[in-house]
Design a protein around this motif. Structure first.
Motif, mmCIF file in Angstrom:
data_model
loop_
_atom_site.group_PDB
_atom_site.id
_atom_site.type_symbol
_atom_site.label_atom_id
_atom_site.label_comp_id
_atom_site.label_asym_id
_atom_site.label_seq_id
_atom_site.Cartn_x
_atom_site.Cartn_y
_atom_site.Cartn_z
ATOM 1 N N ARG A 144 51.426 18.175 50.737
ATOM 2 C CA ARG A 144 51.208 19.008 49.548
ATOM 3 C C ARG A 144 52.523 19.259 48.820
ATOM 4 N N ASP A 145 52.400 19.640 47.565
ATOM 5 C CA ASP A 145 53.578 19.891 46.735
ATOM 6 C C ASP A 145 54.166 21.256 47.082
ATOM 7 N N LEU A 146 55.394 21.268 47.557
ATOM 8 C CA LEU A 146 56.073 22.511 47.915
ATOM 9 C C LEU A 146 57.331 22.656 47.078
ATOM 10 N N PRO A 147 57.672 23.870 46.656
ATOM 11 C CA PRO A 147 58.886 24.064 45.855
ATOM 12 C C PRO A 147 60.123 23.790 46.692
ATOM 13 N N PRO A 148 61.207 23.369 46.055
ATOM 14 C CA PRO A 148 62.439 23.076 46.793
ATOM 15 C C PRO A 148 63.196 24.354 47.136
ATOM 16 N N LEU A 149 63.913 24.328 48.242
ATOM 17 C CA LEU A 149 64.830 25.410 48.584
ATOM 18 C C LEU A 149 66.078 25.281 47.713
ATOM 19 N N ASP A 150 66.445 26.353 47.061
ATOM 20 C CA ASP A 150 67.611 26.355 46.180
ATOM 21 C C ASP A 150 68.884 26.389 47.020
ATOM 22 N N LEU A 151 69.670 25.325 46.946
ATOM 23 C CA LEU A 151 70.929 25.252 47.686
ATOM 24 C C LEU A 151 72.144 25.411 46.770
ATOM 25 N N ASP A 152 71.943 26.005 45.605
ATOM 26 C CA ASP A 152 73.068 26.287 44.711
ATOM 27 C C ASP A 152 73.730 27.588 45.173
ATOM 28 N N VAL A 153 74.511 27.496 46.244
ATOM 29 C CA VAL A 153 75.134 28.658 46.869
ATOM 30 C C VAL A 153 76.601 28.350 47.175
ATOM 31 N N ASP A 154 77.335 29.402 47.515
ATOM 32 C CA ASP A 154 78.750 29.261 47.866
ATOM 33 C C ASP A 154 78.988 29.228 49.367
ATOM 34 N N ARG A 155 77.996 29.650 50.132
ATOM 35 C CA ARG A 155 78.159 29.697 51.585
ATOM 36 C C ARG A 155 76.784 29.719 52.245
ATOM 37 N N VAL A 156 76.676 29.069 53.388
ATOM 38 C CA VAL A 156 75.448 29.107 54.197
ATOM 39 C C VAL A 156 75.795 29.722 55.548
#
Length: 455
Positions: free
Chosen positions: A22-34
């Motif tokens: 199924r179509d799932l939204p992407p996880l936003d990885l526009d971050v400065d730290r994980v």
């Protein structure tokens, strides 16, 4: 909580492959730290190694916080003691972290495997330290999912959600054991997000998984040394995508801590916070009593009296004491302790909703106001100030370290008190662990002035 056995075949990966089309939204990885908070070594690889490899490939720093050493993975091993397993699993995690591109040393808390529920404060404090170090950055915190069916995963997931919600930090959770015991009907599909893994990230994840040899391969040929993660389980971790779950909306809006929390604490512990057994608490009470500007008070109100340890001491310096708590078990113990005190009235009430009527020349808020979320803190402090007689003193004393279950910190409470224009501060005592302040109405005089030592 569900019950499962890692030795069972579990749900076939083909079932999940079909469901995840199924179509799932992407996880936003526009971050400065994980930041990844792992309940055990290998959680980070099973659930998020692909994202970590992706992040490191983009130059995003990675922090790993490892709550336990996973020393309980083979309780019946005849060849590896828990201490040996702990050391082995730490080494495996360090190798896996290097493979996915983490350049910072992992933070190992070394808390008991299977016993994280008793150490929520330590997990919250460690996560808080990492967030403090990244105060100006856009941070994404990842952790095992609270609904994963594993006690430690639940606890760590709950702590991470609560800490991040309070601090306005984005968090996501990754399932691990859900793929084994569950089916598509157990998935909160409306909160799922997906990360498509590049061939490079997928290959890095495979190598990171391989680093956890103690879980993938038998420790020896002896009974009790069997592999923990069989091929069917590993297949869930070798997809070309990783799945993450957003918190429920309610997790972003902490509520005032209610009676159920306290009833549960008193049901499980005779002295949940160590009020009656810890030198820390005994000393803190002495500091509070020493900070009182007067030797004696006419009427004292103690909000949140618990088992009565402080109440007994306040009764020695008050003509009468009204002590209030919302937990019946706490009041029952307080009544036993204070049975010979005829100047103490113990009352069951939920504050700030049922604030007692009357005027008091001493109002004590000790380890209570950080339980009040949202507008409840303002209502509670307003009621406390309104019940203060014109010559009265308001004493506030609160723990300063973060606690996952509390909607506020002690510093939040004292900042709110200091911002009240009707109050002036007479005393402030600050330590790393707690802050204690005495307030009064505007125009109040210092102890020396009241005693005639200064004009």
């Amino acid at each position: 909580m569900v019950s499962f056995d890692h030795r069972d075949p579990g749900t076939d990966e083909a079932v999940w492959a079909a469901a995840l089309r199924r179509d799932l939204p992407p996880l936003d990885l526009d971050v400065d730290r994980v930041i990844v908070v792992a309940a055990h070594p290998d959680d980070e690889s099973l659930g998020a190694a692909g994202v970590l490899a992706t992040a490191s490939g983009r130059g995003i720093p990675i922090d790993l916080l490892v709550v336990t050493d996973g020393e309980g993975s083979h309780p019946d091993s005849p060849t590896h003691s828990p201490a040996t397993l702990a050391l082995l699993r730490r080494r495996e995690l360090v190798e896996a972290a290097r493979i996915v591109g983490a350049t910072r040393d992992p933070v190992f808390l070394g808390l008991p495997d299977g016993g994280t529920d008793e150490h929520r404060d330590a997990v919250a404090a460690a996560l808080g330290d990492l967030l403090d170090a990244a105060a100006d950055a856009r941070v994404l915190v990842l952790s095992p999912w609270r609904g994963d069916g594993h006690r430690d995963h639940r606890v760590v997931g709950e702590v991470v959600e609560r800490v991040c919600a309070r601090r306005g930090v984005r968090s996501r959770a990754f399932p691990i054991w859900l793929w084994h015991w569950g089916g598509p009907e157990e998935v909160p599909w409306d909160r799922l997000e997906r990360v498509a893994l590049s061939p490079e990230a997928r290959a890095a994840k495979t190598r990171a998984l391989d680093a956890h040899r103690s879980q993938l391969e038998p420790l020896s040929g002896a009974p009790g040394d069997e592999a923990l993660i069989h091929a069917g389980m590993r297949a869930h971790a070798e997809r070309d995508t990783e799945i993450f779950i957003a918190p429920e909306q309610s997790a972003a809006a902490p509520e005032t801590v209610g009676r159920d929390y306290f009833d549960d604490m008193y049901a499980r512990h005779d002295d949940p916070w160590g009020f009656d057994s810890r030198w820390y608490e005994e000393r803190k009470r002495a500091v509070l009593l020493a900070a009182l500007p007067r030797p004696r008070y006419r009427a004292t109100l103690e909000a949140g009296c618990s088992t009565g340890a402080l109440t007994a001491l306040l009764a020695e310096r008050s003509d009468r004491v009204l002590a209030v708590d919302l937990a019946p078990a706490a009041l029952e113990r307080a009544r036993t302790l204070l049975a010979d005190r005829d100047n103490v009235d113990l009352r069951l009430a939920m504050l700030p909703d049922a604030w007692p009527e009357g005027a008091f020349d001493l109002v004590v808020l000790s380890e209570v106001a950080y339980y009040w979320a949202g507008s409840d803190l303002d209502r509670g402090l307003t009621a406390a100030v309104a019940s203060l007689s014109p010559d009265g003193h308001l004493v506030a004393c609160h723990w300063r370290h973060p606690v996952a279950e509390y909607p506020r910190s002690g510093d939040d409470v004292h900042d709110a008190l200091a911002a009240r224009p009707a109050l002036v501060r007479l005393v402030r005592h600050e330590e790393d662990d707690f802050v204690l302040e005495v307030f009064a109405h505007a125009g109040a005089r210092s102890v020396a002035a009241e005693s005639g030592l200064v004009s």
